[in-house]
Write a protein that holds these residues in place. Sequence first.
Motif, mmCIF file in Angstrom:
data_model
loop_
_atom_site.group_PDB
_atom_site.id
_atom_site.type_symbol
_atom_site.label_atom_id
_atom_site.label_comp_id
_atom_site.label_asym_id
_atom_site.label_seq_id
_atom_site.Cartn_x
_atom_site.Cartn_y
_atom_site.Cartn_z
ATOM 1 N N LEU A 161 57.717 -5.035 -36.830
ATOM 2 C CA LEU A 161 57.334 -6.379 -37.246
ATOM 3 C C LEU A 161 58.131 -6.750 -38.486
ATOM 4 N N ARG A 162 58.780 -7.919 -38.448
ATOM 5 C CA ARG A 162 59.432 -8.465 -39.632
ATOM 6 C C ARG A 162 58.925 -9.882 -39.827
ATOM 7 N N GLU A 163 58.140 -10.069 -40.870
ATOM 8 C CA GLU A 163 57.484 -11.347 -41.127
ATOM 9 C C GLU A 163 56.660 -11.748 -39.906
ATOM 10 N N ASP A 164 57.105 -12.754 -39.130
ATOM 11 C CA ASP A 164 56.299 -13.195 -37.982
ATOM 12 C C ASP A 164 56.901 -12.806 -36.639
ATOM 13 N N LEU A 165 57.987 -12.037 -36.630
ATOM 14 C CA LEU A 165 58.616 -11.630 -35.372
ATOM 15 C C LEU A 165 58.250 -10.187 -35.042
ATOM 16 N N LEU A 166 57.653 -10.018 -33.870
ATOM 17 C CA LEU A 166 57.210 -8.708 -33.400
ATOM 18 C C LEU A 166 58.038 -8.304 -32.187
ATOM 19 N N VAL A 167 58.548 -7.076 -32.183
ATOM 20 C CA VAL A 167 59.267 -6.535 -31.024
ATOM 21 C C VAL A 167 58.598 -5.228 -30.625
ATOM 22 N N ILE A 168 58.287 -5.108 -29.333
ATOM 23 C CA ILE A 168 57.592 -3.935 -28.801
ATOM 24 C C ILE A 168 58.450 -3.312 -27.706
ATOM 25 N N GLY A 169 58.660 -2.017 -27.789
ATOM 26 C CA GLY A 169 59.362 -1.283 -26.740
ATOM 27 C C GLY A 169 58.368 -0.500 -25.909
#
Length: 352
Positions: A161-169
């Motif tokens: 998570l960076r600020e409001d951007l979430l990336v899930i693998g």
Amino acid sequence: MFGAPATQAKPAHNPNGDLEVPAPAEMDSISSLTFSPASDFFAVTSWNCNAYVWQYNSQGQTFAKAQNTGTQPLLTSCWKHDGSGIFLGGCDKAVRLWDLASNQAMQVAMHDAPVRQVAWCPQLNLLITGSWDKTFKYWDTRTPTPAHTGALPERVYAMDLREDLLVIGTADRNLHALFVTQPQQIKTLTSQLKWQTRCVAVFPDKKGFLNGSIEGRVAVSHLNEDQKDKNFTFKCHRADTEIYSVNTMSFHNVYGTFVTAGSDGTYNFWDKDSKQRLKAQAKAVYPNGTPAPITCGAFDRTGTIYGYALSYDWSKGYAEYNPGVMKPYIMLHSCKEDEVKPKPKAPTAGRK
């Protein structure tokens, strides 16, 4: 600042002369290492069910400050933005908030399978959790029910998570990107890599992300279609015919460069924009000559320290584990500017 004097012999597990933090005798393989975003503290979680906190200073000293004992192996951790507490997730399927002032831990989240990843979103006062139950959830830690539950096609293996951007693998090699305030609008991309995802890291400008895999390779991926031509992959953490997992990646908070660390016992600094390695570090090995895997790592809030942990990663199973030789170690590396600062790529000879 940190590390052994140049004239002092360096042990095989610390060939770079980094500062070794005395680890508790009972410590097992180390699953996470995270720095406080507010002060000079860092936390470590272990498969022995315990979490630990140390304080460090610029003179290269560390001080053990706190310990929390759980009931099941811990897999992940993250700090609250003010440094007052640490979220701990693991095989008991729950997440506990460890309040450092009281040294008490309170359950704040629950899944139907082990919790693999946690992230704190201070803008919304939300805890985000990712689990092997194929869901990610939002939590207002004051209430026992999730504020949102998102279904995923497979188990969560990696998350950033960076600020409001979430990336899930997830376990199917897909990467799922979303803005936290729009959890229904998920952009799913298939990994550029052919093997299992181990870690992800969102770009500082939030235009894309890195993902690393067990095949000793990292993919640089952009979210916008019009930047697809900037996508690429590169090999790392390999030695001759041996290929090792990329276990952890972190971006430098000042220069935007990044570090990768893997099961080959090395950590390397990179610049994705100039597509070059800035610095390769020497390989850590155990006394029996096998590589000492780096299982986790992170920069501190100033970007002057890179902390990492060496411990058996279980990639070769129980039969290959020798606890008398393959001990866990916690290291702090003092980052030199020429290791982490971008520099122009050297011109290649030949075509003009």
